[in-house]
Enzyme design. Structure first.
Site: not given
Ligand code: GLY
Ligand code: MN
Ligand code: MN
Length: 477
Positions: A56, A265, A282, A293, A376, A380, A387, A423, A427, A444, A446
């Site tokens: 439920d 991730h 993050d 973000d 990366h 974005h 995203h 961002e 690493y 990182r 961002e």
């Molecule tokens: N938090 C997801 C990114 O930074 O793309």
């Molecule tokens: Mn991001």
């Molecule tokens: Mn992020």
């Protein structure tokens, strides 16, 4: 016979924000203008389905972003139509849940079609259970049908069913739309440019998230509990988001202690935050349908160690140069390229990339030696979705021919009121060939930026501390 009294009209859901509704009406008019350019037709757009978690228990409901963009309506089981004439005049029609006294006791208040039409400014509204009979008639003799391709599971076959019902009326003289277009195409482009109302909401979302990051830094600062764990910091984030009225995190918060920061991730888990190690957070809230973000990386206990600080300053400089490259007229890839040059130089200077592997910045970029430490992209789009939608290639421009024959699409040109993240990170996983002082450091930084007309950008998330001294100061109360 039902034993439940009819729902009282006095009990109705919270009224929508009139500023939002004004924008929704303008967006529908703009969409109609674009649909009219190819002769008019009908746009059909459902909201997101409800999803069962187990038995439920549902997952928290979140409307579909396109649907909300055009309607401002957040109830599940809804679908809207925009019927567009060749001269761009249009009618908007909503299908939504009917009022239901029994269900409203369990699930909450509903507008119902009449109140929804009135409150949200639709031209007509029907109960969703009438859709299979009402919708085909609205498609009679329309040139084209626009609907979001590949977004909603099962929608394609429902669309085909509705079209088939129109074709069944051929002998009554009715024609079905003979062309179908992807509704995401115009909507993605519209959503990429944020209007003043959207920017205002995004500024508020960013401010709440900045406060949350400060709160997290204080909790992990001087005098932090000995057994402080990742989930404790996640709790601080959630507290700060909800306390300020944000509905939820915009995505699963990452709170990564030490080496966990090298897992891109990673989600907040149970790991202990060891004093003197770094922690990467993050996280950003969603406020009224808009995401923020932010990533910050700080030392548990509040003082950066030598190697941590050395890498941190490299990432910070890369981020600053990427932000400086985020201006109208630049390409979407320019911030990334600006960041890469700083990171490449930094990796050479600190010895993580040896000079016999790459002699200089160009060598690091050409060999791709940086990818071991930065795998990366730098940006974005950001908006209703973290995203966010929007094409990353510039339409109508020929792709660039790369050495070796590959073709690279021409990157989108940044224009006023686009919102993107900046961002960069580094690493460093432990490995025998790397200096031990840098092992297991993940960093990182961002921020969210809005491209401005006048050759620069507005940093929405500037209030989240990121300078070394500033972070240390906040962490020492
Ligand atoms: N938090 C997801 C990114 O930074 O793309
Ligand atoms: Mn991001
Ligand atoms: Mn992020």
């Amino acid at each position: 016979m039902s034993t439940v009294a009819a729902p009282s009209p006095a009990l109705s859901p919270e009224a929508p924000d009139p500023r939002l509704l004004r924008q929704c009406a303008l967006r529908r008019a703009e969409l109609a203008r674009r649909i009219a350019e190819s002769g008019g037709g009908v746009a059909l757009l459902p909201t997101a389905p409800e999803r069962m978690r187990n038995r439920d228990a549902d997952y928290p409901y979140r409307h579909d972003s396109y649907f909300y963009y055009l309607s401002g309506f957040t109830e599940p089981q809804s679908l809207m139509l925009l019927v567009v004439e060749p001269d761009a005049s249009h009618r908007s029609i909503l299908f939504c849940r009917p009022r239901d006294a029994e269900r409203e006791i369990w699930d909450g208040l509903r507008f119902g079609p009449d109140a929804a039409r009135e409150a949200f400014g639709f031209d007509a509204a029907f109960a969703i259970d009438q859709i299979d009979t009402a919708l085909p008639a609205l498609l009679f003799d329309r040139a084209a049908l626009w609907w979001p391709f590949g977004v909603h599971e099962g929608l394609e076959s429902r669309v085909q069913g509705w079209l088939q019902a129109v074709r069944a009326q051929a002998r009554a003289g009715h024609r079905a739309p003979s062309v179908q277009y992807d509704l995401c195409m115009p909507l993605d482009d519209m959503r990429l440019f944020k209007d003043a109302y959207e920017l205002q909401v995004m500024r508020c979302a960013a401010a709440i998230s900045c406060d949350a990051h400060r709160r997290v830094m204080r909790a992990a600062g001087a005098g932090a509990a000995a057994d402080l764990r990742e989930y404790h910091l996640e709790a601080e984030l959630l507290h700060a988001f909800r306390r300020a009225g944000a509905q939820s995190p915009a995505y699963g918060s990452i709170v990564a202690a030490g080496a966990n920061a090298c897992i891109l991730h990673y989600r907040a888990g149970n790991a202990v935050l060891r004093p003197g190690s770094l922690c990467l957070v993050d996280a950003g809230c969603e406020l009224d349908g808009y995401a923020s973000d932010i990533t910050r990386t700080f030392p548990v206990g509040g003082r950066f160690g030598g190697a941590q600080r050395e890498l941190y300053e490299i990432v910070l400089q890369a981020q600053r140069e990427a932000i400086a490259a985020s201006r109208a007229g630049a390409r979407f890839t320019d911030p990334h390229e600006a960041a890469l040059r700083v990171l490449a130089q930094g990796l050479l200077d600190c010895g993580l990339i040896r000079r016999d592997v790459a002699a200089d910045v160009d060598g690091v970029l050409q060999t791709g030696a940086y990818r071991r430490f930065y795998m990366h992209r730098t940006s974005h789009w950001l908006g209703m979705d973290v995203h966010d939608c929007g094409d990353y290639a510039e339409a109508g421009e020929a792709p660039r021919q790369l050495p070796g024959g590959a073709r690279q699409p021409a990157a989108r040109i940044l224009r006023e009121s686009m919102v993107l993240t900046i961002e960069p990170g580094l690493y460093v996983r432990a490995a025998d060939d790397l200096p031990p002082a840098f092992h297991d450091i993940g960093i990182r930084i961002e921020d969210d930026v809005v491209v401005r007309a006048l050759g620069d950008c507005e940093v929405l998330t500037a209030a989240a501390p990121k300078g070394v001294a500033e972070i240390e100061q906040v962490m020492h109360g």
